[in-house]
Design a protein around this motif. Sequence first.
Motif, PDB file in Angstrom:
ATOM      1  N   LYS A  25     -20.048  43.566 -24.892  1.00  0.00           N
ATOM      2  CA  LYS A  25     -18.638  43.799 -25.211  1.00  0.00           C
ATOM      3  C   LYS A  25     -17.768  42.632 -24.739  1.00  0.00           C
ATOM      4  O   LYS A  25     -16.869  42.184 -25.459  1.00  0.00           O
ATOM      5  CB  LYS A  25     -18.182  45.100 -24.556  1.00  0.00           C
ATOM      6  N   ARG A  29     -15.562  40.016 -27.057  1.00  0.00           N
ATOM      7  CA  ARG A  29     -14.139  39.763 -26.796  1.00  0.00           C
ATOM      8  C   ARG A  29     -13.886  38.268 -26.604  1.00  0.00           C
ATOM      9  O   ARG A  29     -12.903  37.715 -27.119  1.00  0.00           O
ATOM     10  CB  ARG A  29     -13.689  40.548 -25.562  1.00  0.00           C
ATOM     11  N   CYS A  32     -14.026  36.471 -29.939  1.00  0.00           N
ATOM     12  CA  CYS A  32     -12.851  36.784 -30.748  1.00  0.00           C
ATOM     13  C   CYS A  32     -11.624  36.035 -30.248  1.00  0.00           C
ATOM     14  O   CYS A  32     -10.811  35.545 -31.044  1.00  0.00           O
ATOM     15  CB  CYS A  32     -12.605  38.293 -30.755  1.00  0.00           C
ATOM     16  N   ILE A  33     -11.475  35.936 -28.943  1.00  0.00           N
ATOM     17  CA  ILE A  33     -10.347  35.183 -28.380  1.00  0.00           C
ATOM     18  C   ILE A  33     -10.434  33.718 -28.793  1.00  0.00           C
ATOM     19  O   ILE A  33      -9.425  33.102 -29.177  1.00  0.00           O
ATOM     20  CB  ILE A  33     -10.331  35.319 -26.841  1.00  0.00           C
ATOM     21  N   HIS A  36      -9.204  33.364 -32.165  1.00  0.00           N
ATOM     22  CA  HIS A  36      -7.851  33.894 -32.345  1.00  0.00           C
ATOM     23  C   HIS A  36      -7.876  35.148 -33.218  1.00  0.00           C
ATOM     24  O   HIS A  36      -7.050  35.316 -34.129  1.00  0.00           O
ATOM     25  CB  HIS A  36      -6.923  32.833 -32.950  1.00  0.00           C
ATOM     26  N   GLN A  37      -8.848  36.006 -32.934  1.00  0.00           N
ATOM     27  CA  GLN A  37      -8.994  37.267 -33.664  1.00  0.00           C
ATOM     28  C   GLN A  37      -8.920  38.435 -32.685  1.00  0.00           C
ATOM     29  O   GLN A  37      -9.175  38.275 -31.487  1.00  0.00           O
ATOM     30  CB  GLN A  37     -10.339  37.309 -34.408  1.00  0.00           C
ATOM     31  N   ASP A  38      -8.576  39.592 -33.224  1.00  0.00           N
ATOM     32  CA  ASP A  38      -8.618  40.807 -32.410  1.00  0.00           C
ATOM     33  C   ASP A  38     -10.058  41.297 -32.324  1.00  0.00           C
ATOM     34  O   ASP A  38     -10.782  41.308 -33.328  1.00  0.00           O
ATOM     35  CB  ASP A  38      -7.747  41.901 -33.032  1.00  0.00           C
ATOM     36  N   ALA A  39     -10.462  41.689 -31.139  1.00  0.00           N
ATOM     37  CA  ALA A  39     -11.823  42.196 -30.951  1.00  0.00           C
ATOM     38  C   ALA A  39     -11.962  43.550 -31.648  1.00  0.00           C
ATOM     39  O   ALA A  39     -11.089  44.412 -31.511  1.00  0.00           O
ATOM     40  CB  ALA A  39     -12.144  42.338 -29.473  1.00  0.00           C
ATOM     41  N   PRO A  40     -13.028  43.758 -32.409  1.00  0.00           N
ATOM     42  CA  PRO A  40     -13.218  45.049 -33.069  1.00  0.00           C
ATOM     43  C   PRO A  40     -13.577  46.137 -32.058  1.00  0.00           C
ATOM     44  O   PRO A  40     -13.969  45.850 -30.929  1.00  0.00           O
ATOM     45  CB  PRO A  40     -14.396  44.776 -34.017  1.00  0.00           C
TER      46      PRO A  40
END
Length: 221
Positions: A25, A29, A32-33, A36-40
């Motif tokens: 997890k 994260r 994704c950071i 520059h994306q939101d973590a699913p």
Amino acid sequence: MELIKIGTFLCVGLAIGFMIPDLAKKMIRYKCIKRHQDAPAFYMPKWHKHIIVLLSASLFVLAGRQMPLMEAVLMDIFIVIALTAAVVDNQVRIIPNEMVLSVMVLGVIYRIIASGAHSLLGSLGALAFVIAVFGGTAVITKIFTKSTGVGAGDLKLAMAIAITAGYPGVYYFLGGMAVAIGGYCLAGLQIGLLTPKSTFPMCGHIMAGFLIALFVPYMPL
């Protein structure tokens, strides 16, 4: 003394097994950071977590029983990377470059400890062989399905594993991976989880071949 060692490997393996979902997890994260994306949303069924704990503990104990201490410690690190990377790929279809690089660097160290610096020549041959096999597979798949079927992350991971497994370990790696993929496909088709056109993350199968390749030389005939 042997019982104490095995007990230690078992306890560490159990503890790590419980930690792997959280490690996966955090890796998701982090990736994704960076993008520059939101973590699913991260979700794993409890029985998946139980399997991971069982695998971690069993593989740690097997390494402690069958391998010299230094090789066993490195093997345990590979087990953690393998299980964590498989969870990450299953969740977001990414094989983190950081994990691939870790396998490659630790793989060189493992080869030198296990078989001496001269065994790195065999690693180069194994690397060339894996590139040829994966490249040929991608070409054939492209001809018949219009898709390569093999992602860049899969290829990079397989190359790092080839360096670690060396020669003749590369044959165990490819054979173990083929068995893992074949078994998964047959079972998936049988229970309706897969169709002939299904795609699926391959990291878990690649890592299965990886661990098999490292364990085989230490197993009794």
